[in-house]
Design a protein around this motif. Sequence first.
Motif, short mmCIF file in Angstrom:
data_model
loop_
_atom_site.label_atom_id
_atom_site.label_comp_id
_atom_site.label_asym_id
_atom_site.label_seq_id
_atom_site.Cartn_x
_atom_site.Cartn_y
_atom_site.Cartn_z
N SER A 1 0.85 -1.05 0.07
CA SER A 1 -0.04 0.01 0.05
C SER A 1 0.79 1.08 0.16
CB SER A 1 -0.78 0.09 1.28
OG SER A 1 -1.64 1.19 1.29
N LEU A 2 1.76 1.31 0.81
CA LEU A 2 2.79 2.47 0.89
C LEU A 2 3.47 2.47 -0.52
CD1 LEU A 2 4.54 1.91 4.33
CD2 LEU A 2 2.73 3.63 3.57
N ALA A 3 3.76 1.44 -1.20
CA ALA A 3 4.55 1.43 -2.59
C ALA A 3 3.41 2.21 -3.30
CB ALA A 3 4.90 0.38 -2.85
N ALA A 4 2.47 1.60 -3.38
CA ALA A 4 1.24 2.09 -4.38
C ALA A 4 1.01 3.65 -4.12
CB ALA A 4 0.23 1.43 -4.22
N THR A 5 0.89 3.98 -3.03
CA THR A 5 0.65 5.43 -2.62
C THR A 5 1.99 6.39 -3.13
OG1 THR A 5 -0.46 4.82 -0.72
CG2 THR A 5 0.19 6.97 -0.73
N ALA A 6 3.13 5.92 -2.89
CA ALA A 6 4.28 6.64 -3.34
C ALA A 6 4.03 6.70 -4.90
CB ALA A 6 5.35 5.97 -2.81
N ALA A 7 3.76 5.62 -5.62
CA ALA A 7 3.87 5.44 -7.17
C ALA A 7 2.56 6.50 -7.51
CB ALA A 7 3.57 4.31 -7.67
N ASN A 8 1.57 6.69 -6.74
CA ASN A 8 0.42 7.40 -7.32
C ASN A 8 0.81 8.95 -7.03
OD1 ASN A 8 -1.16 5.52 -8.13
ND2 ASN A 8 -2.30 5.39 -6.13
N LYS A 9 1.64 9.16 -6.13
CA LYS A 9 1.78 10.62 -5.60
C LYS A 9 3.11 11.07 -6.75
CE LYS A 9 0.56 11.13 -1.09
NZ LYS A 9 0.97 11.46 0.38
#
Length: 115
Positions: free
Chosen positions: A33-41
């Motif tokens: 989830s943290l990786a997905a959030t960082a990728a989206n940002k």
Amino acid sequence: MFRRTFWFTTGVAAGVWATTKVNRKLKQLTPESLAATAANKALETGQRLKDRAVGFALDVRDNMAQREAELEEALGIQDSPELPASRRYAAIENNRSNPKYIENTTYSYNRNEDH
């Protein structure tokens, strides 16, 4: 009796609410989830930078055209002169009547010779 039932139900509801909140927060803190959030940002930031760069390039182009028009007006150049016709030179002379061959060469055309 009613008072005990009320407080028991209130305690169960508070426990369910707190458990739900904690589970949601734990899911947000997983590595995926943290990786997905960082990728989206990162994608959002890249898109913003791209939009700003395109806007800047368009502003530069508009101001360049405006300044060019001002300079042409100041110098009295209204019409651009016609350019002379381009000259064409043959890059390779096509002379098939006298082909040139290399004789006595040690080069072999066999590609499998060195393997």
